[in-house]
Design a protein around this motif. Structure first.
Motif, PDB file in Angstrom:
ATOM      1  N   ASP A  77      40.517  53.607  38.378  1.00 47.26           N
ATOM      2  CA  ASP A  77      41.451  52.647  37.798  1.00 47.26           C
ATOM      3  C   ASP A  77      40.853  51.249  37.794  1.00 47.26           C
ATOM      4  O   ASP A  77      40.923  50.517  36.799  1.00 47.26           O
ATOM      5  N   GLN A  78      40.243  50.885  38.940  1.00 43.49           N
ATOM      6  CA  GLN A  78      39.681  49.544  39.051  1.00 43.49           C
ATOM      7  C   GLN A  78      38.478  49.367  38.131  1.00 43.49           C
ATOM      8  O   GLN A  78      38.310  48.312  37.504  1.00 43.49           O
ATOM      9  N   LEU A  79      37.664  50.409  38.038  1.00 43.67           N
ATOM     10  CA  LEU A  79      36.493  50.338  37.146  1.00 43.67           C
ATOM     11  C   LEU A  79      36.951  50.108  35.702  1.00 43.67           C
ATOM     12  O   LEU A  79      36.383  49.294  34.973  1.00 43.67           O
ATOM     13  N   LYS A  80      38.012  50.824  35.342  1.00 44.68           N
ATOM     14  CA  LYS A  80      38.543  50.695  33.970  1.00 44.68           C
ATOM     15  C   LYS A  80      39.091  49.285  33.750  1.00 44.68           C
ATOM     16  O   LYS A  80      38.790  48.627  32.757  1.00 44.68           O
ATOM     17  N   GLU A  81      39.900  48.861  34.733  1.00 42.10           N
ATOM     18  CA  GLU A  81      40.556  47.551  34.643  1.00 42.10           C
ATOM     19  C   GLU A  81      39.536  46.427  34.457  1.00 42.10           C
ATOM     20  O   GLU A  81      39.742  45.493  33.695  1.00 42.10           O
ATOM     21  N   LEU A  82      38.409  46.544  35.185  1.00 44.45           N
ATOM     22  CA  LEU A  82      37.415  45.475  35.145  1.00 44.45           C
ATOM     23  C   LEU A  82      36.448  45.612  33.971  1.00 44.45           C
ATOM     24  O   LEU A  82      35.541  44.802  33.800  1.00 44.45           O
ATOM     25  N   GLY A  83      36.621  46.678  33.189  1.00 44.36           N
ATOM     26  CA  GLY A  83      35.776  46.839  31.998  1.00 44.36           C
ATOM     27  C   GLY A  83      34.370  47.333  32.275  1.00 44.36           C
ATOM     28  O   GLY A  83      33.444  47.009  31.517  1.00 44.36           O
ATOM     29  N   PHE A  84      34.185  48.066  33.374  1.00 44.95           N
ATOM     30  CA  PHE A  84      32.868  48.661  33.623  1.00 44.95           C
ATOM     31  C   PHE A  84      32.616  49.810  32.641  1.00 44.95           C
ATOM     32  O   PHE A  84      33.548  50.536  32.265  1.00 44.95           O
ATOM     33  N   ASN A  85      31.366  49.999  32.252  1.00 42.78           N
ATOM     34  CA  ASN A  85      30.958  51.262  31.629  1.00 42.78           C
ATOM     35  C   ASN A  85      30.564  52.139  32.816  1.00 42.78           C
ATOM     36  O   ASN A  85      29.648  51.772  33.553  1.00 42.78           O
TER      37      ASN A  85
ATOM     38  N   GLU B  51      34.828  43.338  41.528  1.00 40.43           N
ATOM     39  CA  GLU B  51      34.889  42.138  40.684  1.00 40.43           C
ATOM     40  C   GLU B  51      33.635  41.280  40.900  1.00 40.43           C
ATOM     41  O   GLU B  51      32.970  40.872  39.943  1.00 40.43           O
ATOM     42  N   ALA B  52      33.329  41.068  42.179  1.00 35.54           N
ATOM     43  CA  ALA B  52      32.138  40.266  42.511  1.00 35.54           C
ATOM     44  C   ALA B  52      30.885  40.975  42.020  1.00 35.54           C
ATOM     45  O   ALA B  52      29.947  40.335  41.515  1.00 35.54           O
ATOM     46  N   LEU B  53      30.895  42.297  42.125  1.00 37.37           N
ATOM     47  CA  LEU B  53      29.734  43.079  41.670  1.00 37.37           C
ATOM     48  C   LEU B  53      29.488  42.830  40.182  1.00 37.37           C
ATOM     49  O   LEU B  53      28.361  42.577  39.751  1.00 37.37           O
ATOM     50  N   LYS B  54      30.579  42.860  39.418  1.00 39.74           N
ATOM     51  CA  LYS B  54      30.446  42.671  37.968  1.00 39.74           C
ATOM     52  C   LYS B  54      29.833  41.295  37.648  1.00 39.74           C
ATOM     53  O   LYS B  54      28.985  41.176  36.771  1.00 39.74           O
ATOM     54  N   HIS B  55      30.253  40.298  38.406  1.00 38.86           N
ATOM     55  CA  HIS B  55      29.720  38.954  38.156  1.00 38.86           C
ATOM     56  C   HIS B  55      28.234  38.869  38.453  1.00 38.86           C
ATOM     57  O   HIS B  55      27.500  38.154  37.788  1.00 38.86           O
ATOM     58  N   ARG B  56      27.824  39.609  39.476  1.00 36.12           N
ATOM     59  CA  ARG B  56      26.398  39.543  39.853  1.00 36.12           C
ATOM     60  C   ARG B  56      25.501  40.297  38.884  1.00 36.12           C
ATOM     61  O   ARG B  56      24.339  39.963  38.709  1.00 36.12           O
ATOM     62  N   MET B  57      26.039  41.350  38.290  1.00 34.06           N
ATOM     63  CA  MET B  57      25.198  42.193  37.441  1.00 34.06           C
ATOM     64  C   MET B  57      24.965  41.568  36.072  1.00 34.06           C
ATOM     65  O   MET B  57      25.762  40.770  35.604  1.00 34.06           O
ATOM     66  N   LYS B  58      23.875  41.994  35.446  1.00 32.19           N
ATOM     67  CA  LYS B  58      23.606  41.503  34.096  1.00 32.19           C
ATOM     68  C   LYS B  58      24.539  42.219  33.110  1.00 32.19           C
ATOM     69  O   LYS B  58      25.126  41.597  32.225  1.00 32.19           O
ATOM     70  N   SER B  59      24.645  43.551  33.277  1.00 31.75           N
ATOM     71  CA  SER B  59      25.581  44.324  32.442  1.00 31.75           C
ATOM     72  C   SER B  59      26.376  45.245  33.365  1.00 31.75           C
ATOM     73  O   SER B  59      25.806  45.800  34.308  1.00 31.75           O
ATOM     74  N   PRO B  60      27.660  45.436  33.076  1.00 28.92           N
ATOM     75  CA  PRO B  60      28.515  46.192  34.011  1.00 28.92           C
ATOM     76  C   PRO B  60      28.416  47.709  33.817  1.00 28.92           C
ATOM     77  O   PRO B  60      29.367  48.342  33.398  1.00 28.92           O
ATOM     78  N   ASN B  61      27.260  48.268  34.170  1.00 30.39           N
ATOM     79  CA  ASN B  61      27.071  49.720  34.072  1.00 30.39           C
ATOM     80  C   ASN B  61      26.992  50.303  35.470  1.00 30.39           C
ATOM     81  O   ASN B  61      26.223  49.814  36.298  1.00 30.39           O
ATOM     82  N   ILE B  62      27.749  51.366  35.717  1.00 29.23           N
ATOM     83  CA  ILE B  62      27.718  51.934  37.069  1.00 29.23           C
ATOM     84  C   ILE B  62      27.827  53.457  37.028  1.00 29.23           C
ATOM     85  O   ILE B  62      28.653  54.006  36.295  1.00 29.23           O
ATOM     86  N   VAL B  63      26.938  54.114  37.780  1.00 27.70           N
ATOM     87  CA  VAL B  63      27.030  55.567  37.934  1.00 27.70           C
ATOM     88  C   VAL B  63      27.402  55.818  39.390  1.00 27.70           C
ATOM     89  O   VAL B  63      26.636  55.503  40.304  1.00 27.70           O
ATOM     90  N   ASP B  64      28.596  56.363  39.588  1.00 31.56           N
ATOM     91  CA  ASP B  64      29.069  56.641  40.942  1.00 31.56           C
ATOM     92  C   ASP B  64      28.858  58.141  41.212  1.00 31.56           C
ATOM     93  O   ASP B  64      29.733  58.958  40.937  1.00 31.56           O
ATOM     94  N   ALA B  65      27.688  58.467  41.746  1.00 30.02           N
ATOM     95  CA  ALA B  65      27.332  59.881  41.927  1.00 30.02           C
ATOM     96  C   ALA B  65      28.040  60.515  43.118  1.00 30.02           C
ATOM     97  O   ALA B  65      27.864  61.705  43.379  1.00 30.02           O
ATOM     98  N   ARG B  66      28.824  59.738  43.868  1.00 24.40           N
ATOM     99  CA  ARG B  66      29.571  60.273  45.015  1.00 24.40           C
ATOM    100  C   ARG B  66      31.084  60.171  44.821  1.00 24.40           C
ATOM    101  O   ARG B  66      31.838  60.478  45.746  1.00 24.40           O
TER     102      ARG B  66
END
Ligand code: UDX
Length: 437
Positions: free
Chosen positions: A420-428, A399-414
């Motif tokens: 579920d949380q990524l979806k809930e918070l509206g991350f791409n 949640e805090a990460l999303k607030h800090r970022m300009k746009s909520p884009n994340i690639v989790d290569a690991r």
């Protein structure tokens, strides 16, 4: 208790030396790098490895572990000499044995009594025979010696635990005398009933390569399964778990990601292919694993481009630089090609790693913009990419990460973040093989 000399104080040499001292042996670790020896004598550990400082301190205090840059004297005092110097990748992918052969020459010139010369470094099959010839030719004293192959399977990040509690110990020798000394060297493990495989030298040498190459194949295999899972709406974690329930497969080393790196798999797979070629044997499966591993870096980059098709001028926070967690090692780290790709596309890269940032700058990107915290690295970022499975990153507050970022884009290569949380918070988001979650 035996008198041992370990030549080479890198990952394998230092951990093995301290571990063998912990087993009750008297060990002198030696290295031509005087600076490293000075550090070790001051109680400083040149590499990051959990538990190693405690092990070195304990065995030094007991008087069973010492360090010297006088390789010759260390060799003369020892009954068993472990060769643990580097065998980097040479031309055409073959293992570069120059350091190993230089040590063998030093041993030949200082062979003042019967000694066991034991290869701990990963060396291609045939090296034991080659060293035997070299030492016989160069040794003037004509003292007796035996060659033993005792490959090491420790992993960076859990090296101390792996050395002290190995799954198995491999001893390759054709000499009963050497075998009985080596059994004594590893006495605590014999008492603990650690499985011991006693075989000839070529088999022992091959066991190491066959094991590492097999694990590399497993990783490339699951990465390709993950890539297909992404296309068809399946979940690779469920697939890997279900595969692993078959005892013939085992669930270990079926975790997908940006591809293997580090000091062993990349060079050992190439070396095995090269040795096969020399003997007219094609390692087609291993060659495919190597190719798939290289491709995996680009597949991760493609995921970034799927979320941000125009990367020029975009701020990308790269979290994790080490080739895996719990190490500061950046050799063959996926982060190298991925940062290179981002730079080429004109992205603005900001990187964070709890301990490997300095090494990344020193060896690969002197101008890399490294930040001292995750928060700093992600502030105003257009996209975050996770490349190492550090615990700190597993626990990322999204949640805090999303607030800090300009746009909520994340690639989790690991695949360490909760979908579920990524979806809930509206991350791409993109991960590796979990489109079905
Ligand atoms: C490896 C061998 O495991 C060890 O026995 C040998 O002595 C040296 O080489 P190491 O390179 O330290 O050890 O690390 P390891 O934990 O095996 O991981 C190797 C690479 O494979 C890393 O890049 C890791 O991220 C990757 N990996 C591992 C995966 O991508 N998926 C997995 O499921 C397991």
């Amino acid at each position: 208790m035996r008198k041992i000399c370990v030549v080479g104080t890198g990952y394998v040499g230092l951990v093995s030396g301290a571990g063998l001292a912990d087993f009750g042996n008297e060990v002198i670790c030696t290295d031509i790098d005087q600076g490293k020896i000075d550090m070790l004598n001051k109680g400083e550990i040149p590499i990051y490895e959990p538990g190693l400082k405690e092990l070195v301190d304990r065995t030094m205090t007991s008087g069973r572990l010492s360090f010297t840059a006088d390789v010759e004297s260390a060799v003369r005092q020892a009954e068993v000499i472990f060769i643990a110097v580097g065998t980097p990748m040479g031309d055409n992918g073959e293992a570069d044995l120059r350091a190993v052969e230089a040590v063998a020459s030093t041993i030949a010139q200082n062979l003042n009594a019967y000694k066991i010369i034991c290869t701990k470094s990963t060396v291609p099959v045939g090296t034991g025979a080659r060293l035997e010839k070299l030492i016989t030719a160069e040794c003037e004293s004509k003292a007796e010696f035996d060659i033993v192959s005792n490959p090491e399977f420790l992993r960076e990040g859990s090296a101390v635990k792996d050395f002290l509690n190995p799954d198995r110990v491999i001893l390759g020798t054709s000499s009963q005398r050497a075998e009985s000394v080596m059994r004594d060297v590893y006495r605590p493990l014999f008492i603990n009933e650690t499985p011991m495989v006693i075989t000839n030298v070529p088999s022992a040498e091959m066991i190491k390569y066959a094991s590492n190459a097999f694990l590399a194949v497993k990783i490339s295999f699951i990465n390709e399964v993950a890539n297909l899972a992404d296309k068809v709406g399946a979940d690779v974690h469920t697939i890997a778990r279900a595969m692993g329930l078959d005892g013939r497969i085992s669930s270990k080393f079926l975790h997908p990601g940006p591809g293997y790196g580090g000091s062993c798999f990349p060079k050992d797979t190439e070396a095995l292919v090269h040795t096969g070629d020399q003997h007219g044997v094609q390692f087609q499966v291993v060659q495919a694993a190597i190719a798939a591993n290289k491709a995996q870096r680009s597949i991760i980059l493609d995921k970034v481009k799927e979320l941000l098709p125009e990367l020029s001028g975009k701020v990308i926070a790269v979290l994790g630089l080490a080739f895996k967690a719990n190490t500061d090692d950046v050799r063959d780290t996926p982060a190298f090609e991925i940062i290179q790709g981002l730079n080429r596309a004109g992205a603005v890269v900001r990187a964070y790693d709890p301990i490997a940032a300095e090494n990344m700058k020193q060896y690969f990107f002197p101008d890399l913009d490294t930040r001292s915290s995750v928060d700093d690295a992600v502030q105003g970022a257009d996209l975050v990419i996770i490349l190492t499975e550090w615990n700190e990153l597993r626990g990322l507050g999204l949640e805090a990460l999303k607030h800090r970022m300009k746009s909520p884009n994340i690639v989790d290569a690991r695949n360490i973040l909760s979908v579920d949380q990524l979806k809930e918070l509206g991350f791409n988001y993109r991960n590796v093989g979990r489109s079905g979650v």
